[in-house]
Design a protein around this motif. Structure first.
Motif, PDB file in Angstrom:
ATOM      1  N   ASP A  69      82.983  17.252 -74.435  1.00 52.65           N
ATOM      2  CA  ASP A  69      84.182  17.514 -75.144  1.00 52.65           C
ATOM      3  C   ASP A  69      85.283  17.237 -74.537  1.00 52.65           C
ATOM      4  OD1 ASP A  69      83.045  17.979 -77.539  1.00 52.65           O
ATOM      5  OD2 ASP A  69      82.426  20.002 -76.937  1.00 52.65           O
ATOM      6  N   GLY A  72      85.858  13.586 -74.080  1.00 52.55           N
ATOM      7  CA  GLY A  72      86.312  12.870 -75.415  1.00 52.55           C
ATOM      8  C   GLY A  72      87.694  13.118 -75.548  1.00 52.55           C
ATOM      9  N   ALA A  73      88.324  14.401 -75.509  1.00 58.68           N
ATOM     10  CA  ALA A  73      89.594  14.923 -75.640  1.00 58.68           C
ATOM     11  C   ALA A  73      90.680  13.989 -74.960  1.00 58.68           C
ATOM     12  CB  ALA A  73      89.834  16.184 -75.437  1.00 58.68           C
ATOM     13  N   THR A  76      90.726  10.403 -76.347  1.00 55.28           N
ATOM     14  CA  THR A  76      91.717  10.153 -77.212  1.00 55.28           C
ATOM     15  C   THR A  76      93.145  10.100 -76.959  1.00 55.28           C
ATOM     16  OG1 THR A  76      91.284  12.469 -77.846  1.00 55.28           O
ATOM     17  CG2 THR A  76      89.831  10.910 -78.690  1.00 55.28           C
ATOM     18  N   ARG A 190      82.172  12.756 -76.272  1.00 53.85           N
ATOM     19  CA  ARG A 190      82.096  13.360 -77.667  1.00 53.85           C
ATOM     20  C   ARG A 190      83.641  13.286 -78.058  1.00 53.85           C
ATOM     21  NH1 ARG A 190      78.089  17.545 -78.881  1.00 53.85           N
ATOM     22  NH2 ARG A 190      79.401  18.899 -77.821  1.00 53.85           N
ATOM     23  N   ASN A 192      87.228  13.804 -79.656  1.00 54.29           N
ATOM     24  CA  ASN A 192      87.784  14.703 -80.437  1.00 54.29           C
ATOM     25  C   ASN A 192      89.269  14.779 -80.238  1.00 54.29           C
ATOM     26  OD1 ASN A 192      88.358  17.142 -78.303  1.00 54.29           O
ATOM     27  ND2 ASN A 192      86.397  16.150 -77.852  1.00 54.29           N
ATOM     28  N   PHE A 193      89.887  15.594 -80.880  1.00 59.74           N
ATOM     29  CA  PHE A 193      91.501  15.690 -80.600  1.00 59.74           C
ATOM     30  C   PHE A 193      91.993  16.924 -80.361  1.00 59.74           C
ATOM     31  CE2 PHE A 193      90.729  12.060 -83.554  1.00 59.74           C
ATOM     32  CZ  PHE A 193      91.592  11.343 -83.205  1.00 59.74           C
ATOM     33  N   GLN A 194      91.010  17.960 -79.403  1.00 59.79           N
ATOM     34  CA  GLN A 194      91.416  19.206 -78.981  1.00 59.79           C
ATOM     35  C   GLN A 194      92.079  18.876 -77.653  1.00 59.79           C
ATOM     36  OE1 GLN A 194      87.851  21.801 -79.099  1.00 59.79           O
ATOM     37  NE2 GLN A 194      86.808  20.501 -80.525  1.00 59.79           N
ATOM     38  N   TRP A 195      93.519  18.436 -77.650  1.00 58.52           N
ATOM     39  CA  TRP A 195      93.917  18.048 -76.506  1.00 58.52           C
ATOM     40  C   TRP A 195      94.286  18.970 -75.451  1.00 58.52           C
ATOM     41  CZ3 TRP A 195      97.464  14.159 -79.727  1.00 58.52           C
ATOM     42  CH2 TRP A 195      96.703  12.974 -79.906  1.00 58.52           C
TER      43      TRP A 195
END
Length: 480
Positions: A69, A72-73, A76, A190, A192-195
């Motif tokens: 994660d 992935g963050a 993005t 993975r 995601n946009f949980q920056w």
């Protein structure tokens, strides 16, 4: 470690060889001014790639832990910022071309903005693969991307695309890279946009970003100042000479720095300081052994080579290549300082070292403008040598690498190259035709260096075997 170094260096040898062959071929299809349009545009493309990376790709490699994660963050976030910056670049392309009075610059720059987005999309997935020490996979992707793009460029040149054949190279290579890295690294990422999850990455990456931007400014300032003050033709000559100068950086040092940083970051967990210094000295010694003789050869061999094999319109490049090759040899060693400092967590010190390096380079170019293109390069070379020595001394001190070890590591290549140059110059004093003088000088140079390396063979073999026998465990990204 040696396997990773050979994979990346071998990839870059092939990659740079294909690029250089393509560039030489394009000198028959494009004038220096057309080369100048692409050369002038590339710093803008590179600047945006560095800016949007935020130093996170280096931080992803250096971190001790990184889950899917977080990766992935980070990816993005990089892509989102890159897309915005690429749109801005495309929007300002036409006004910039009009202000500088460079016909054709607007369309070239706008098209290259596409490569910006694709290049940025490849950064994160590639960093994940490097973190796993999967350098053979990285090398394979890079080779395939270059082969496909070179074929496209060559086909375009023969179809009459002109400068657009060269532009197509930069776009196609990023299309292949971004697609391949995304597919290969998909299981370890993975999206995601949980920056908010990447705050710790940004903290370290911020200093890396600042250092990268400063290094970039120092390298790009030449294109911009020469292009703005002297014109597209001059920046075309400088740009081609610059490509030759950075060949050892592209082929050996930059990929080697990535491997070195990843290796030292993993080694820091259980390894000793002695082992760490042996790794560094081994890399420096082998790099110098390859780079010093090959680059310094151009100080006397470039005249005949460029006269015999390049179109007459490019003869102005000869004095530039001889001087810039010396700077390239020095930078091939200095560029490892970043990996050495970052692997020790000294990102702030790396920033200040980069600041000093970049500012000195910028000042050298600004001062040199009044002396013409050759004057600029001479001042640049003098500054480069001074800064390179200072940088390595600072890095040696801060990383507990004894200066005596550093000197010993560079001694074989330094001694061999100096003696080789003396032998070559003596041989070329024998009255002969230009071709015969070049052949005599080249033969004397190669034989002298070979003899010197035989005398230093124990040290060189020890460096090679030390890297070959080093084994580090490959970390897997934990799934969450």
């Amino acid at each position: 470690m040696l396997k990773n170094l050979l994979s990346m260096s071998g990839m870059n040898v092939l990659k740079s060889g294909l690029q250089f062959a393509m560039t030489v071929m394009m000198t028959y299809f494009a004038a220096p001014a057309e080369f100048g349009l692409v050369t002038f545009s590339l710093p803008f493309v590179g600047f945006i790639a560095l800016l949007t990376d935020l130093g996170m790709s280096s931080a992803m490699v250096q971190r001790r832990t990184l889950d899917r994660d977080e990766a992935g963050a980070a990816i993005t976030l990089i892509c989102a910022i890159g897309l915005v910056c690429a749109v801005i670049l495309a929007a300002i392309a036409a006004p910039l071309a009009s202000g500088l009075d460079m016909e054709g610059l607007g369309s070239v720059l706008a098209t290259l903005s596409i490569s910006v987005v694709l290049s940025i999309a490849a950064l994160g997935p590639r960093a994940v693969l490097e973190r796993h020490l999967r350098y053979q996979t990285v090398a394979t992707v890079e080779i395939v991307a270059v082969v496909v793009s070179v074929i496209t460029c060559v086909a375009g040149a023969f179809l009459g695309w002109g400068v657009w054949a060269l532009v197509s190279y930069y776009v196609v290579v990023q299309v292949v890279r971004s697609a391949a890295f995304a597919i290969i690294a998909r299981r370890d990422v993975r999206l995601n946009f949980q920056w908010s999850r990447v705050r710790s990455i940004l903290t370290f990456g911020g200093w890396v970003l600042a250092s990268n931007l400063l290094n970039f400014a120092g390298r790009a300032v030449g294109n911009l100042l020469i292009g703005g003050a002297v014109g597209a033709a001059a920046v075309g000559l400088y740009g081609l000479a610059y490509q030759i100068m950075i060949l050892p950086l592209m082929v050996i040092t930059w990929p080697g720095s990535g491997v070195l940083m990843a290796t030292l970051s993993r080694q820091a967990v259980t390894g000793s300081l002695k082992q760490r210094n042996e790794i560094i000295c081994g890399v420096l010694s082998l790099t110098a052994a390859v780079v010093f003789p090959s680059m310094l050869y151009l100080s006397f061999g470039a005249d005949y080579l460029f006269t015999a094999f390049f179109p007459a319109k490019w003869t102005g490049i000869i004095p530039l290549v001889g001087l810039m090759a010396i700077a390239g040899a020095a930078q091939s060693i200095t560029a490892y300082s970043g990996a050495m400092l970052l692997s020790r967590g000294k990102a702030q010190l790396q920033f200040w070292v980069s600041t000093a390096n970049s500012l000195s380079t910028i000042v050298a170019f600004v001062v040199g403008l009044r002396f013409g293109l050759i004057g600029i390069i001479k001042i640049y070379l003098a500054v480069t040598l001074i800064v390179s020595i200072a940088t390595m001394l600072i890095t040696s001190w801060e990383t507990n690498l004894p200066v005596a070890n550093l000197v010993r590591a560079l001694a074989p290549a330094t001694v061999a190259t100096i003696l080789g140059l003396i032998a070559a110059n003596r041989a070329m004093e024998i009255p002969a035709s230009p071709a015969s003088a070049w052949l005599l000088g080249t033969t004397a140079y190669i034989v002298t260096i070979a003899i010197c390396y035989l005398l230093f063979h124990r040290q060189l073999v020890r460096s090679l075997l030390g890297l070959r026998d080093l084994e580090l465990s490959k970390e897997r990204v934990p799934a969450t």
